[in-house]
Motif scaffolding. Structure first.
Motif, mmCIF file in Angstrom:
data_model
loop_
_atom_site.group_PDB
_atom_site.id
_atom_site.type_symbol
_atom_site.label_atom_id
_atom_site.label_comp_id
_atom_site.label_asym_id
_atom_site.label_seq_id
_atom_site.Cartn_x
_atom_site.Cartn_y
_atom_site.Cartn_z
ATOM 1 N N PHE A 92 -22.767 106.552 12.691
ATOM 2 C CA PHE A 92 -21.589 105.946 13.309
ATOM 3 C C PHE A 92 -21.920 104.603 13.948
ATOM 4 N N ALA A 96 -20.361 101.085 12.770
ATOM 5 C CA ALA A 96 -19.600 100.248 13.704
ATOM 6 C C ALA A 96 -20.149 98.830 13.730
ATOM 7 N N GLY A 126 -12.383 97.462 18.074
ATOM 8 C CA GLY A 126 -12.496 98.885 17.740
ATOM 9 C C GLY A 126 -13.921 99.294 17.412
ATOM 10 N N SER A 127 -14.617 98.467 16.644
ATOM 11 C CA SER A 127 -15.995 98.807 16.290
ATOM 12 C C SER A 127 -16.912 98.726 17.513
ATOM 13 N N VAL A 130 -16.352 101.953 19.374
ATOM 14 C CA VAL A 130 -17.026 103.079 18.712
ATOM 15 C C VAL A 130 -18.520 103.070 19.052
ATOM 16 N N VAL A 134 -20.398 106.028 21.141
ATOM 17 C CA VAL A 134 -21.535 106.791 20.614
ATOM 18 C C VAL A 134 -22.642 106.877 21.665
#
Length: 160
Positions: A92, A96, A126-127, A130, A134
C-alpha cells in the motif's frame, strides 16, 4: 548495544550466557512442550510465535540466535512484525508513493498546458493520506504488540 537497535521495525538485543550453545538449545527443547507459545528450533536458532488462537495482524515474532563465544554463548534476540503484515503495508505504501509521483507529473503537465490540475491534486492528497494512514496503523499495531513482545521475552528469560 547500539542506539539504533530499537529503531525501525525489528528490535535487536544481544547478551552473553555462560553455558555453551548446545546446552542452551537443549534448555529450549525441554521447555518447548511447557510453553504457551509456538516454538520452532532449527540449527542454532529458536523461532517463537504467538499461538493461532491469540494471533492478530499485529502479533510479532521473536528469533533467538545462539552462537558460540569464548565465555559460553552469545544470545541474539530479534523481534519483528508478522512478515505478511509488513508486506501488505509496504504494498500500500509503495502504491501510494507511485500514485503520488504519477499524479504530480500529470499535474505539472496540466499546469504547462493551462488546464486545471484539480484531479491530480486530489490524487496527490489522497495518496499522501494513504501513506500516512499506513504508518499510523503500523504504529498502532506496534503499540498493541507490546504485551505479546513482553510475553515472548519473558519466556526466553525463563528458559535461560
Amino acid at each position: 548495544m547500539s542506539i539504533f537497535n530499537n529503531l525501525g521495525i525489528r528490535f535487536r538485543d544481544h547478551y552473553t550466557h555462560p553455558e555453551k550453545p548446545d546446552i542452551v538449545l537443549d534448555r529450549f527443547k525441554t521447555m518447548e512442550k511447557e510453553a504457551s507459545l509456538e516454538i520452532q528450533i532449527a540449527y542454532h536458532s529458536v523461532f517463537i510465535k504467538i499461538p493461532d488462537e491469540f494471533h492478530r495482524w499485529w502479533s510479532p515474532e521473536l528469533t533467538v540466535n545462539i552462537e558460540a563465544h569464548e565465555n559460553g554463548s552469545v544470545i541474539k534476540e530479534v523481534t519483528g512484525p508478522n512478515p505478511g503484515t509488513v508486506t501488505l503495508a509496504m504494498f500500500f505504501f509503495i502504491g501510494a508513493i507511485t500514485f503520488f509521483f504519477f499524479a504530480l507529473m500529470f499535474a505539472f503537465s496540466q499546469i504547462q498546458l493551462d488546464k486545471s490540475p484539480l484531479i491530480s491534486l486530489i490524487v496527490i492528497a489522497g495518496s499522501t493520506m494513504v501513506a500516512i494512514l499506513v504508518f499510523i496503523i503500523l504504529g498502532m499495531g506496534r503499540r498493541k504488540a507490546q504485551p505479546q513482545i513482553e510475553k515472548m521475552k519473558e519466556y526466553v528469560k525463563e528458559v535461560l
